[in-house]
Scaffold this motif. Structure first.
Motif, PDB file in Angstrom:
ATOM      1  N   PHE A 110       1.616   1.054  25.545  1.00 36.40           N
ATOM      2  CA  PHE A 110       0.251   0.637  25.252  1.00 36.40           C
ATOM      3  C   PHE A 110       0.183  -0.875  25.049  1.00 36.40           C
ATOM      4  O   PHE A 110      -0.696  -1.543  25.592  1.00 36.40           O
ATOM      5  CB  PHE A 110      -0.271   1.361  24.005  1.00 36.40           C
ATOM      6  N   THR A 111       1.129  -1.414  24.288  1.00 33.63           N
ATOM      7  CA  THR A 111       1.163  -2.864  24.032  1.00 33.63           C
ATOM      8  C   THR A 111       1.346  -3.640  25.328  1.00 33.63           C
ATOM      9  O   THR A 111       0.684  -4.657  25.547  1.00 33.63           O
ATOM     10  CB  THR A 111       2.300  -3.196  23.042  1.00 33.63           C
ATOM     11  N   HIS A 112       2.222  -3.147  26.199  1.00 36.57           N
ATOM     12  CA  HIS A 112       2.433  -3.797  27.500  1.00 36.57           C
ATOM     13  C   HIS A 112       1.130  -3.827  28.300  1.00 36.57           C
ATOM     14  O   HIS A 112       0.754  -4.859  28.864  1.00 36.57           O
ATOM     15  CB  HIS A 112       3.526  -3.059  28.281  1.00 36.57           C
ATOM     16  N   ALA A 113       0.438  -2.695  28.351  1.00 30.78           N
ATOM     17  CA  ALA A 113      -0.831  -2.628  29.093  1.00 30.78           C
ATOM     18  C   ALA A 113      -1.864  -3.560  28.479  1.00 30.78           C
ATOM     19  O   ALA A 113      -2.623  -4.222  29.188  1.00 30.78           O
ATOM     20  CB  ALA A 113      -1.336  -1.191  29.126  1.00 30.78           C
ATOM     21  N   TRP A 114      -1.908  -3.609  27.176  1.00 28.34           N
ATOM     22  CA  TRP A 114      -2.879  -4.453  26.469  1.00 28.34           C
ATOM     23  C   TRP A 114      -2.623  -5.933  26.774  1.00 28.34           C
ATOM     24  O   TRP A 114      -3.547  -6.682  27.067  1.00 28.34           O
ATOM     25  CB  TRP A 114      -2.766  -4.199  24.967  1.00 28.34           C
ATOM     26  N   LYS A 115      -1.365  -6.351  26.727  1.00 24.23           N
ATOM     27  CA  LYS A 115      -1.025  -7.760  26.931  1.00 24.23           C
ATOM     28  C   LYS A 115      -1.137  -8.192  28.385  1.00 24.23           C
ATOM     29  O   LYS A 115      -1.533  -9.318  28.668  1.00 24.23           O
ATOM     30  CB  LYS A 115       0.389  -8.036  26.425  1.00 24.23           C
ATOM     31  N   THR A 116      -0.774  -7.314  29.318  1.00 23.99           N
ATOM     32  CA  THR A 116      -0.775  -7.697  30.727  1.00 23.99           C
ATOM     33  C   THR A 116      -2.084  -7.346  31.442  1.00 23.99           C
ATOM     34  O   THR A 116      -2.337  -7.840  32.532  1.00 23.99           O
ATOM     35  CB  THR A 116       0.373  -7.005  31.479  1.00 23.99           C
ATOM     36  N   GLY A 117      -2.860  -6.452  30.850  1.00 18.91           N
ATOM     37  CA  GLY A 117      -4.098  -6.035  31.491  1.00 18.91           C
ATOM     38  C   GLY A 117      -3.896  -4.978  32.560  1.00 18.91           C
ATOM     39  O   GLY A 117      -4.816  -4.611  33.271  1.00 18.91           O
ATOM     40  N   ARG A 118      -2.688  -4.457  32.678  1.00 19.87           N
ATOM     41  CA  ARG A 118      -2.438  -3.392  33.649  1.00 19.87           C
ATOM     42  C   ARG A 118      -1.429  -2.395  33.072  1.00 19.87           C
ATOM     43  O   ARG A 118      -0.460  -2.776  32.417  1.00 19.87           O
ATOM     44  CB  ARG A 118      -1.951  -3.935  34.978  1.00 19.87           C
ATOM     45  N   PRO A 119      -1.673  -1.135  33.322  1.00 22.16           N
ATOM     46  CA  PRO A 119      -0.761  -0.110  32.804  1.00 22.16           C
ATOM     47  C   PRO A 119       0.524  -0.044  33.611  1.00 22.16           C
ATOM     48  O   PRO A 119       0.643  -0.660  34.668  1.00 22.16           O
ATOM     49  CB  PRO A 119      -1.559   1.180  32.957  1.00 22.16           C
ATOM     50  N   ARG A 120       1.476   0.730  33.100  1.00 20.99           N
ATOM     51  CA  ARG A 120       2.700   0.999  33.867  1.00 20.99           C
ATOM     52  C   ARG A 120       2.310   1.709  35.151  1.00 20.99           C
ATOM     53  O   ARG A 120       1.209   2.221  35.290  1.00 20.99           O
ATOM     54  CB  ARG A 120       3.660   1.872  33.062  1.00 20.99           C
ATOM     55  N   GLU A 121       3.237   1.788  36.092  1.00 23.72           N
ATOM     56  CA  GLU A 121       2.896   2.316  37.408  1.00 23.72           C
ATOM     57  C   GLU A 121       2.625   3.819  37.437  1.00 23.72           C
ATOM     58  O   GLU A 121       1.931   4.289  38.320  1.00 23.72           O
ATOM     59  CB  GLU A 121       3.914   1.951  38.465  1.00 23.72           C
ATOM     60  N   THR A 122       3.130   4.591  36.505  1.00 24.71           N
ATOM     61  CA  THR A 122       2.903   6.032  36.535  1.00 24.71           C
ATOM     62  C   THR A 122       2.035   6.472  35.370  1.00 24.71           C
ATOM     63  O   THR A 122       2.148   5.936  34.270  1.00 24.71           O
ATOM     64  CB  THR A 122       4.232   6.815  36.469  1.00 24.71           C
ATOM     65  N   ALA A 123       1.190   7.452  35.626  1.00 22.73           N
ATOM     66  CA  ALA A 123       0.391   8.043  34.553  1.00 22.73           C
ATOM     67  C   ALA A 123       1.324   8.875  33.689  1.00 22.73           C
ATOM     68  O   ALA A 123       2.194   9.580  34.193  1.00 22.73           O
ATOM     69  CB  ALA A 123      -0.711   8.906  35.147  1.00 22.73           C
ATOM     70  N   ARG A 124       1.153   8.799  32.380  1.00 22.84           N
ATOM     71  CA  ARG A 124       2.095   9.434  31.476  1.00 22.84           C
ATOM     72  C   ARG A 124       1.371   9.950  30.242  1.00 22.84           C
ATOM     73  O   ARG A 124       0.512   9.274  29.694  1.00 22.84           O
ATOM     74  CB  ARG A 124       3.139   8.394  31.078  1.00 22.84           C
ATOM     75  N   VAL A 125       1.722  11.153  29.824  1.00 22.94           N
ATOM     76  CA  VAL A 125       1.286  11.710  28.543  1.00 22.94           C
ATOM     77  C   VAL A 125       2.558  12.061  27.796  1.00 22.94           C
ATOM     78  O   VAL A 125       3.411  12.775  28.316  1.00 22.94           O
ATOM     79  CB  VAL A 125       0.392  12.959  28.717  1.00 22.94           C
ATOM     80  N   SER A 126       2.692  11.519  26.589  1.00 21.95           N
ATOM     81  CA  SER A 126       3.919  11.710  25.821  1.00 21.95           C
ATOM     82  C   SER A 126       3.685  12.615  24.620  1.00 21.95           C
ATOM     83  O   SER A 126       2.619  12.591  24.005  1.00 21.95           O
ATOM     84  CB  SER A 126       4.443  10.361  25.329  1.00 21.95           C
ATOM     85  N   PHE A 127       4.714  13.381  24.300  1.00 19.55           N
ATOM     86  CA  PHE A 127       4.709  14.260  23.143  1.00 19.55           C
ATOM     87  C   PHE A 127       5.852  13.848  22.235  1.00 19.55           C
ATOM     88  O   PHE A 127       6.883  13.366  22.702  1.00 19.55           O
ATOM     89  CB  PHE A 127       4.884  15.723  23.583  1.00 19.55           C
ATOM     90  N   SER A 128       5.694  14.058  20.948  1.00 18.83           N
ATOM     91  CA  SER A 128       6.713  13.622  19.994  1.00 18.83           C
ATOM     92  C   SER A 128       7.889  14.580  19.898  1.00 18.83           C
ATOM     93  O   SER A 128       8.943  14.203  19.398  1.00 18.83           O
ATOM     94  CB  SER A 128       6.089  13.427  18.610  1.00 18.83           C
ATOM     95  N   SER A 129       7.732  15.808  20.394  1.00 21.77           N
ATOM     96  CA  SER A 129       8.833  16.780  20.344  1.00 21.77           C
ATOM     97  C   SER A 129       8.659  17.816  21.446  1.00 21.77           C
ATOM     98  O   SER A 129       7.539  18.055  21.903  1.00 21.77           O
ATOM     99  CB  SER A 129       8.867  17.485  18.989  1.00 21.77           C
ATOM    100  N   PRO A 130       9.763  18.460  21.854  1.00 16.31           N
ATOM    101  CA  PRO A 130       9.640  19.536  22.847  1.00 16.31           C
ATOM    102  C   PRO A 130       8.777  20.685  22.330  1.00 16.31           C
ATOM    103  O   PRO A 130       8.026  21.283  23.088  1.00 16.31           O
ATOM    104  CB  PRO A 130      11.089  19.995  23.068  1.00 16.31           C
ATOM    105  N   GLU A 131       8.859  20.950  21.043  1.00 14.05           N
ATOM    106  CA  GLU A 131       8.064  22.024  20.460  1.00 14.05           C
ATOM    107  C   GLU A 131       6.569  21.761  20.622  1.00 14.05           C
ATOM    108  O   GLU A 131       5.802  22.678  20.943  1.00 14.05           O
ATOM    109  CB  GLU A 131       8.398  22.207  18.961  1.00 14.05           C
ATOM    110  N   LEU A 132       6.151  20.522  20.425  1.00 16.80           N
ATOM    111  CA  LEU A 132       4.743  20.178  20.593  1.00 16.80           C
ATOM    112  C   LEU A 132       4.329  20.298  22.056  1.00 16.80           C
ATOM    113  O   LEU A 132       3.259  20.826  22.365  1.00 16.80           O
ATOM    114  CB  LEU A 132       4.462  18.764  20.078  1.00 16.80           C
ATOM    115  N   LEU A 133       5.174  19.836  22.958  1.00 13.63           N
ATOM    116  CA  LEU A 133       4.866  19.958  24.382  1.00 13.63           C
ATOM    117  C   LEU A 133       4.654  21.428  24.749  1.00 13.63           C
ATOM    118  O   LEU A 133       3.669  21.768  25.398  1.00 13.63           O
ATOM    119  CB  LEU A 133       5.991  19.372  25.227  1.00 13.63           C
TER     120      LEU A 133
END
Length: 115
Positions: free
Chosen positions: A18-41
């Motif tokens: 998020f910080t990278h996207a905020w500072k550079t004005g562009r997101p990373r190249e892949t869309a990503r949704v992250s979970f904090s644990s396998p159980e949550l996923l």
């Protein structure tokens, strides 16, 4: 092909993207949704929700009723699953109120470490 990557990451690592996207004005190249644990996923992505994503891949915007029809399920149950997927950031809602999964594939990434 537009691919959504689901992964298990420490919140600090996700925040770094998020910080990278905020500072550079562009997101990373892949869309990503992250979970904090396998159980949550696995709690969010139940077998029925996986099937729902499968029928929505590449389908474009559809109504909840149409999503239920394609999945062969009850509209009320599908509504609950869609709400969970919207809250997780996996599905989007259009201005017209339809739901959309704007990806053609899903990739899951995580490493299982010894306890």
């Amino acid at each position: 092909m537009k691919i959504l990557t689901l992964d298990i990451r420490d919140p600090a690592d996700a925040m770094a993207d998020f910080t990278h996207a905020w500072k550079t004005g562009r997101p990373r190249e892949t869309a990503r949704v992250s979970f904090s644990s396998p159980e949550l996923l696995w709690r969010v992505l139940t077998a029925k929700r996986w099937k729902l994503l499968k029928v929505l891949c590449g389908a474009g915007p559809v109504s909840i009723r149409e999503a239920a029809r394609r999945a062969g399920r009850d509209v009320k149950a599908v509504h609950g699953d869609i709400t969970a997927l919207l809250n997780a950031g996996i599905l989007d809602r259009t201005d017209a109120g339809q739901i959309v999964f704007p990806y053609e594939a899903v990739k899951v990434e995580f490493v299982l470490h010894a306890a």
